[in-house]
Scaffold this motif. Sequence first.
Motif, PDB file in Angstrom:
ATOM      1  N   VAL A 217     -27.101  -8.641 -26.802  1.00  0.00           N
ATOM      2  CA  VAL A 217     -27.743  -9.127 -25.578  1.00  0.00           C
ATOM      3  C   VAL A 217     -26.697  -9.736 -24.653  1.00  0.00           C
ATOM      4  N   ALA A 218     -25.826 -10.568 -25.243  1.00  0.00           N
ATOM      5  CA  ALA A 218     -24.766 -11.216 -24.475  1.00  0.00           C
ATOM      6  C   ALA A 218     -23.684 -11.673 -25.441  1.00  0.00           C
ATOM      7  N   ALA A 219     -22.437 -11.388 -25.103  1.00  0.00           N
ATOM      8  CA  ALA A 219     -21.305 -11.813 -25.932  1.00  0.00           C
ATOM      9  C   ALA A 219     -20.846 -13.184 -25.447  1.00  0.00           C
ATOM     10  N   ALA A 220     -21.320 -14.227 -26.119  1.00  0.00           N
ATOM     11  CA  ALA A 220     -21.052 -15.591 -25.662  1.00  0.00           C
ATOM     12  C   ALA A 220     -19.655 -16.073 -26.006  1.00  0.00           C
ATOM     13  N   ASN A 221     -19.178 -15.677 -27.193  1.00  0.00           N
ATOM     14  CA  ASN A 221     -17.875 -16.136 -27.664  1.00  0.00           C
ATOM     15  C   ASN A 221     -17.414 -15.227 -28.797  1.00  0.00           C
ATOM     16  N   SER A 222     -16.246 -15.498 -29.328  1.00  0.00           N
ATOM     17  CA  SER A 222     -15.688 -14.634 -30.376  1.00  0.00           C
ATOM     18  C   SER A 222     -16.396 -14.784 -31.708  1.00  0.00           C
ATOM     19  N   PHE A 223     -17.291 -15.773 -31.823  1.00  0.00           N
ATOM     20  CA  PHE A 223     -18.035 -15.993 -33.060  1.00  0.00           C
ATOM     21  C   PHE A 223     -19.416 -15.340 -33.019  1.00  0.00           C
ATOM     22  N   ALA A 224     -19.762 -14.688 -31.906  1.00  0.00           N
ATOM     23  CA  ALA A 224     -21.092 -14.111 -31.747  1.00  0.00           C
ATOM     24  C   ALA A 224     -21.333 -13.004 -32.768  1.00  0.00           C
ATOM     25  N   VAL A 225     -22.561 -12.954 -33.287  1.00  0.00           N
ATOM     26  CA  VAL A 225     -22.939 -11.951 -34.283  1.00  0.00           C
ATOM     27  C   VAL A 225     -24.280 -11.333 -33.900  1.00  0.00           C
ATOM     28  N   THR A 226     -24.544 -10.176 -34.475  1.00  0.00           N
ATOM     29  CA  THR A 226     -25.799  -9.494 -34.209  1.00  0.00           C
ATOM     30  C   THR A 226     -26.931 -10.123 -35.027  1.00  0.00           C
ATOM     31  N   GLY A 227     -28.140  -9.617 -34.802  1.00  0.00           N
ATOM     32  CA  GLY A 227     -29.291 -10.111 -35.545  1.00  0.00           C
ATOM     33  C   GLY A 227     -29.902 -11.365 -34.954  1.00  0.00           C
ATOM     34  N   GLY A 228     -29.516 -11.700 -33.713  1.00  0.00           N
ATOM     35  CA  GLY A 228     -29.963 -12.954 -33.115  1.00  0.00           C
ATOM     36  C   GLY A 228     -31.160 -12.823 -32.210  1.00  0.00           C
ATOM     37  N   LEU A 229     -31.349 -13.819 -31.377  1.00  0.00           N
ATOM     38  CA  LEU A 229     -32.506 -13.910 -30.503  1.00  0.00           C
ATOM     39  C   LEU A 229     -32.276 -13.177 -29.187  1.00  0.00           C
ATOM     40  N   THR A 230     -33.369 -12.756 -28.571  1.00  0.00           N
ATOM     41  CA  THR A 230     -33.318 -12.286 -27.199  1.00  0.00           C
ATOM     42  C   THR A 230     -33.478 -13.486 -26.272  1.00  0.00           C
ATOM     43  N   ILE A 231     -33.210 -13.278 -24.997  1.00  0.00           N
ATOM     44  CA  ILE A 231     -33.428 -14.349 -24.021  1.00  0.00           C
ATOM     45  C   ILE A 231     -34.896 -14.755 -24.015  1.00  0.00           C
ATOM     46  N   GLU A 232     -35.776 -13.784 -24.130  1.00  0.00           N
ATOM     47  CA  GLU A 232     -37.211 -14.062 -24.144  1.00  0.00           C
ATOM     48  C   GLU A 232     -37.623 -14.865 -25.382  1.00  0.00           C
ATOM     49  N   ASP A 233     -36.968 -14.619 -26.504  1.00  0.00           N
ATOM     50  CA  ASP A 233     -37.240 -15.415 -27.710  1.00  0.00           C
ATOM     51  C   ASP A 233     -36.897 -16.881 -27.473  1.00  0.00           C
ATOM     52  N   VAL A 234     -35.742 -17.121 -26.850  1.00  0.00           N
ATOM     53  CA  VAL A 234     -35.325 -18.501 -26.592  1.00  0.00           C
ATOM     54  C   VAL A 234     -36.289 -19.157 -25.601  1.00  0.00           C
ATOM     55  N   GLU A 235     -36.688 -18.432 -24.584  1.00  0.00           N
ATOM     56  CA  GLU A 235     -37.634 -18.985 -23.615  1.00  0.00           C
ATOM     57  C   GLU A 235     -38.972 -19.300 -24.268  1.00  0.00           C
ATOM     58  N   TYR A 236     -39.413 -18.449 -25.178  1.00  0.00           N
ATOM     59  CA  TYR A 236     -40.637 -18.746 -25.933  1.00  0.00           C
ATOM     60  C   TYR A 236     -40.468 -20.047 -26.722  1.00  0.00           C
ATOM     61  N   ALA A 237     -39.330 -20.175 -27.410  1.00  0.00           N
ATOM     62  CA  ALA A 237     -39.088 -21.370 -28.220  1.00  0.00           C
ATOM     63  C   ALA A 237     -39.038 -22.622 -27.355  1.00  0.00           C
ATOM     64  N   LEU A 238     -38.393 -22.539 -26.198  1.00  0.00           N
ATOM     65  CA  LEU A 238     -38.337 -23.686 -25.288  1.00  0.00           C
ATOM     66  C   LEU A 238     -39.740 -24.078 -24.821  1.00  0.00           C
ATOM     67  N   SER A 239     -40.561 -23.091 -24.542  1.00  0.00           N
ATOM     68  CA  SER A 239     -41.937 -23.361 -24.134  1.00  0.00           C
ATOM     69  C   SER A 239     -42.699 -24.084 -25.240  1.00  0.00           C
ATOM     70  N   GLU A 240     -42.503 -23.633 -26.473  1.00  0.00           N
ATOM     71  CA  GLU A 240     -43.188 -24.267 -27.604  1.00  0.00           C
ATOM     72  C   GLU A 240     -42.695 -25.695 -27.814  1.00  0.00           C
ATOM     73  N   ILE A 241     -41.401 -25.908 -27.654  1.00  0.00           N
ATOM     74  CA  ILE A 241     -40.858 -27.271 -27.774  1.00  0.00           C
ATOM     75  C   ILE A 241     -41.473 -28.179 -26.714  1.00  0.00           C
ATOM     76  N   SER A 242     -41.519 -27.694 -25.470  1.00  0.00           N
ATOM     77  CA  SER A 242     -42.041 -28.534 -24.387  1.00  0.00           C
ATOM     78  C   SER A 242     -43.535 -28.782 -24.533  1.00  0.00           C
ATOM     79  N   ARG A 243     -44.230 -27.897 -25.236  1.00  0.00           N
ATOM     80  CA  ARG A 243     -45.666 -28.094 -25.469  1.00  0.00           C
ATOM     81  C   ARG A 243     -45.913 -29.266 -26.414  1.00  0.00           C
ATOM     82  N   GLN A 244     -44.967 -29.502 -27.314  1.00  0.00           N
ATOM     83  CA  GLN A 244     -45.172 -30.527 -28.327  1.00  0.00           C
ATOM     84  C   GLN A 244     -44.351 -31.804 -28.089  1.00  0.00           C
TER      85      GLN A 244
END
Length: 283
Positions: A217-244
Amino acid sequence: MDVQLLAIPYDSGNYRARMGAGPEALLEAGLERALRENGHGVHTKVAELAGDSWHAEIQTSFELMRMLSGAVSEALEAGRLPIVLAGNCNTAVGMLAGLGTASTGVAWFDAHADFNTPETTASGFLDGTAVAIITGRCWTQLAATVPHFEPVPDDRVCLIGTRDIDSLEGGLLDESDVEVIEPRKVRSDLGHALASIRQRVQQMYVHLDLDVLDARVAAANSFAVTGGLTIEDVEYALSEISRQFRIAGITLSAYDPAVDTDGAAAEAAIRLICAAAGFAGRT
């Protein structure tokens, strides 16, 4: 809402090198403008240590934590949401000290657990001990020099999107009460994990290491690996955090512009910071 951007342009004690170049690169890429376009007042400070002193990695890292603790406290006193742009994740110690660890939970987005100690690390990378520090497992004497810092109990910490865990580090995690939400379980398990933390605290520190994103999705740094979240996954998680919870502070860390050859990581970083700030403004 008013936002206080606090840029810490250091990586492993090195000024503006590697991931230390990330904070100011994001400012140059238009982060301030994007936040203003989303309705926020923006104030910016860039940290710089005296250039005439010796900067050993551990010494410098803890000096930055001490500096950040005071800057976060000042931002809160001014009624501003503190957003830290950091080269390394260990700045979280200073952020949490400023926010107040007694009343704050931790939502830690990261490909890596950062749960090593000096006894378990194979790399010697101080940043890989960040969560171990904030939970009181190592570097306790130096952490105690950070004004107002107290360790965060394990059961107030949730690792989100974590997938690259060293073997000895994994053993420490298994023995702890830190919750680990694998990438594929974010949408099914995160709400329940957060509900458990909500029994203990009402506000949350959101820590976004950009390599929580899938490297495709995006190469953030030299430690980045596959199998991670999409941007939409992170936005979903942020929404859930702000709900609680009330989002009390945000960090975006570990962005290396030299690795981001197509600009996708900078674009993702700005999008996620704006999303997190927006959710914080609703709580």
